[in-house]
Every structure is written in C-alpha cells, then in structure tokens.
Design a protein around this motif. Sequence first.
Motif, PDB file in Angstrom:
ATOM      1  N   PRO A 299      25.702   4.355  52.677  1.00  0.00           N
ATOM      2  CA  PRO A 299      26.412   4.076  51.432  1.00  0.00           C
ATOM      3  C   PRO A 299      26.096   2.737  50.781  1.00  0.00           C
ATOM      4  O   PRO A 299      26.631   2.435  49.726  1.00  0.00           O
ATOM      5  CB  PRO A 299      27.876   4.098  51.887  1.00  0.00           C
ATOM      6  N   ALA A 300      25.225   1.934  51.384  1.00  0.00           N
ATOM      7  CA  ALA A 300      25.024   0.563  50.895  1.00  0.00           C
ATOM      8  C   ALA A 300      24.483   0.526  49.470  1.00  0.00           C
ATOM      9  O   ALA A 300      24.879  -0.328  48.667  1.00  0.00           O
ATOM     10  CB  ALA A 300      24.093  -0.205  51.824  1.00  0.00           C
ATOM     11  N   GLY A 301      23.568   1.435  49.136  1.00  0.00           N
ATOM     12  CA  GLY A 301      23.002   1.442  47.790  1.00  0.00           C
ATOM     13  C   GLY A 301      24.048   1.750  46.745  1.00  0.00           C
ATOM     14  O   GLY A 301      24.116   1.094  45.698  1.00  0.00           O
ATOM     15  N   TYR A 302      24.882   2.760  47.025  1.00  0.00           N
ATOM     16  CA  TYR A 302      25.969   3.081  46.107  1.00  0.00           C
ATOM     17  C   TYR A 302      26.947   1.916  45.979  1.00  0.00           C
ATOM     18  O   TYR A 302      27.382   1.587  44.866  1.00  0.00           O
ATOM     19  CB  TYR A 302      26.710   4.327  46.589  1.00  0.00           C
ATOM     20  N   ALA A 303      27.282   1.292  47.080  1.00  0.00           N
ATOM     21  CA  ALA A 303      28.236   0.183  47.048  1.00  0.00           C
ATOM     22  C   ALA A 303      27.713  -0.969  46.193  1.00  0.00           C
ATOM     23  O   ALA A 303      28.458  -1.558  45.399  1.00  0.00           O
ATOM     24  CB  ALA A 303      28.530  -0.290  48.469  1.00  0.00           C
ATOM     25  N   ARG A 304      26.428  -1.278  46.349  1.00  0.00           N
ATOM     26  CA  ARG A 304      25.851  -2.367  45.553  1.00  0.00           C
ATOM     27  C   ARG A 304      25.836  -1.994  44.072  1.00  0.00           C
ATOM     28  O   ARG A 304      26.177  -2.816  43.204  1.00  0.00           O
ATOM     29  CB  ARG A 304      24.432  -2.681  46.031  1.00  0.00           C
ATOM     30  N   ASP A 305      25.459  -0.776  43.763  1.00  0.00           N
ATOM     31  CA  ASP A 305      25.470  -0.308  42.373  1.00  0.00           C
ATOM     32  C   ASP A 305      26.853  -0.485  41.745  1.00  0.00           C
ATOM     33  O   ASP A 305      26.986  -0.906  40.593  1.00  0.00           O
ATOM     34  CB  ASP A 305      25.095   1.175  42.305  1.00  0.00           C
ATOM     35  N   THR A 306      27.888  -0.149  42.503  1.00  0.00           N
ATOM     36  CA  THR A 306      29.245  -0.190  41.965  1.00  0.00           C
ATOM     37  C   THR A 306      29.700  -1.616  41.707  1.00  0.00           C
ATOM     38  O   THR A 306      30.370  -1.892  40.697  1.00  0.00           O
ATOM     39  CB  THR A 306      30.210   0.537  42.921  1.00  0.00           C
ATOM     40  N   VAL A 307      29.323  -2.539  42.579  1.00  0.00           N
ATOM     41  CA  VAL A 307      29.623  -3.950  42.330  1.00  0.00           C
ATOM     42  C   VAL A 307      28.928  -4.425  41.056  1.00  0.00           C
ATOM     43  O   VAL A 307      29.540  -5.090  40.205  1.00  0.00           O
ATOM     44  CB  VAL A 307      29.206  -4.811  43.536  1.00  0.00           C
ATOM     45  N   LEU A 308      27.675  -4.081  40.905  1.00  0.00           N
ATOM     46  CA  LEU A 308      26.914  -4.530  39.730  1.00  0.00           C
ATOM     47  C   LEU A 308      27.485  -3.945  38.444  1.00  0.00           C
ATOM     48  O   LEU A 308      27.581  -4.638  37.423  1.00  0.00           O
ATOM     49  CB  LEU A 308      25.441  -4.136  39.875  1.00  0.00           C
ATOM     50  N   ALA A 309      27.864  -2.673  38.477  1.00  0.00           N
ATOM     51  CA  ALA A 309      28.403  -2.028  37.280  1.00  0.00           C
ATOM     52  C   ALA A 309      29.789  -2.552  36.926  1.00  0.00           C
ATOM     53  O   ALA A 309      30.166  -2.567  35.746  1.00  0.00           O
ATOM     54  CB  ALA A 309      28.449  -0.515  37.482  1.00  0.00           C
ATOM     55  N   SER A 310      30.547  -2.990  37.935  1.00  0.00           N
ATOM     56  CA  SER A 310      31.939  -3.394  37.725  1.00  0.00           C
ATOM     57  C   SER A 310      32.107  -4.878  37.436  1.00  0.00           C
ATOM     58  O   SER A 310      33.216  -5.317  37.095  1.00  0.00           O
ATOM     59  CB  SER A 310      32.777  -3.025  38.959  1.00  0.00           C
ATOM     60  N   ALA A 311      31.043  -5.652  37.586  1.00  0.00           N
ATOM     61  CA  ALA A 311      31.076  -7.086  37.297  1.00  0.00           C
ATOM     62  C   ALA A 311      30.629  -7.332  35.854  1.00  0.00           C
ATOM     63  O   ALA A 311      30.230  -6.398  35.138  1.00  0.00           O
ATOM     64  CB  ALA A 311      30.164  -7.829  38.266  1.00  0.00           C
ATOM     65  N   ARG A 312      30.714  -8.576  35.397  1.00  0.00           N
ATOM     66  CA  ARG A 312      30.123  -8.908  34.102  1.00  0.00           C
ATOM     67  C   ARG A 312      28.617  -8.683  34.181  1.00  0.00           C
ATOM     68  O   ARG A 312      27.963  -9.022  35.170  1.00  0.00           O
ATOM     69  CB  ARG A 312      30.415 -10.374  33.734  1.00  0.00           C
ATOM     70  N   TRP A 313      28.077  -8.096  33.146  1.00  0.00           N
ATOM     71  CA  TRP A 313      26.651  -7.787  33.148  1.00  0.00           C
ATOM     72  C   TRP A 313      25.839  -9.045  32.838  1.00  0.00           C
ATOM     73  O   TRP A 313      26.220  -9.823  31.938  1.00  0.00           O
ATOM     74  CB  TRP A 313      26.357  -6.702  32.120  1.00  0.00           C
ATOM     75  N   PRO A 314      24.727  -9.267  33.518  1.00  0.00           N
ATOM     76  CA  PRO A 314      23.968 -10.519  33.383  1.00  0.00           C
ATOM     77  C   PRO A 314      22.978 -10.517  32.215  1.00  0.00           C
ATOM     78  O   PRO A 314      21.892 -11.079  32.313  1.00  0.00           O
ATOM     79  CB  PRO A 314      23.243 -10.613  34.722  1.00  0.00           C
TER      80      PRO A 314
END
Length: 258
Positions: free
Chosen positions: A175-190
Amino acid sequence: MLFCPGAATGRHLGFGTHLLGGLGIRLISADRPGLGASDPDPGRDLLGFATDVAEMFRLRDITGVRGVGFSQGAPFLLACAATGVLTAAAVVAGTDELAHPSFAAALPADVTAMVEAVRTDPAGAETFFAGYGDPDAFWQRILDMSGAADRAVYTDPVFEAAYRHAMSDALAPGPAGYARDTVLASARWPFDLARVRVPVHLWYGAADTSPVHSPDLGATLATRLPDAERHLPPGAGGALLWTHTTDILRTLLASAQG
C-alpha cells in the motif's frame, strides 16, 4: 494522450477503448512510483512525477501530448500541465486541492480531519493511509462513497472485473504507493495553478457524491486556472469518464495550446 488514473489504480485501468482507434488516439498510462510495476520513490512529490513523465516522452520522442486525469490522478496531471509536459488537459471527477484555504469551511468533517493530519504530521498520515491498501476493502469504500448512478456503472460485472484487476495489480507491491499518492494529493500542491498555460477542461458530474473529489465540483478550480472550461453534465456522477467518454475525448482533441 497521457492518462493519470485514480487512487490505487495504474496502467491497467483504461477508458474508451472502443473509441480510441477511430479518434486516432494512442492512450499512454504509467504506474506512479510504488504502484504496479513501478519502483518506489520515497519522498517523491507531484513535480517529480511530472519530471518522470517528461523524461519518458523525451526518450520515446513523443510530443504534442494531451492528458486526462481521473479522481486522484488529477493533481498529477495538473503538475504535468504546469511544467509544460502537456498541450491540453481534461480533469475528470478530479481531486481538487482540498488543502487550499478556500475550502477550509466547505469540507466534510472527516475530509477536514484528513487534510489537517496531512498538514501537521504527513509521515503519520502516510502510515495511516497505508492501512487502507487492501483491494477488497478499497473497492467497498468506492461503492460506499458512490451514489446510485455510479454504483450502477461500477457494479456492472465486466466493468467491476476490469477495475478490480487494475486495483489488485496496482496494490500488489503493497500500500505504500497509494499512501504516498494520498498524502501528495491532500497537501498543498507544490506548483502555482496560474502556471498552467494550456487549455484545461474540468468535467464533474452534478450527481457526484464523493467527498474527496471537489467540494464545489470544480467551480473554484476553474477560477484559478488561466484557461479553463467547466463541464457539469446533469445526472452524471463521478463515473462520467466512462459514461461521457465521447464528449470528453472529442472536446479535448479540439483543444489546442494558444
């Protein structure tokens, strides 16, 4: 045409396969790091994905690429648009920048809690999201968040088998790839959406009930993009990538960089 699929899915998820040849489209989808056949890339961000895609196209001498981003694939697609990888883009039932201040009072309580957890403890949030990496449980979450119109699409036996195959393949490494994707999508976009200088079509279904797509079905997002057109088909849900495929593809093909 680049396709950035939604959460916990990868290159096996497609759309419009019966239309692509007749429209002259070659659909290209790549697993994001940590999903499917793609190696993990700890610490990656949205712009890193855009860099990877740009290099993939450079090595294959592919130019003039349009893109489609579905659900959680939307921020990854917009990162590609902001860095000049694409000539036009279509966001379909896309995850909005939920951490943007304009949505502070508009999110459901559980989504607000998710965004706040990512802001205050991104590593802890990533560990938490990894607990949702079981394909069967994830599929049930999709159904639980869907309205009647979308459940009718998702539970079609042929569609369900194809979607669940894409999900099982994407989550096979864990699940690590999905988890990282979700953090990136849910944070302020860079990246600054004002840097997206190509036409962007925003497609949302008026009957979309997902709490993690867009609180206002892309209305605010349209104002933040220099060249955006919002489409809101009545009666459509979050599955409009499959129910309104022809309209989405023909509109995107008609777009050209100004």
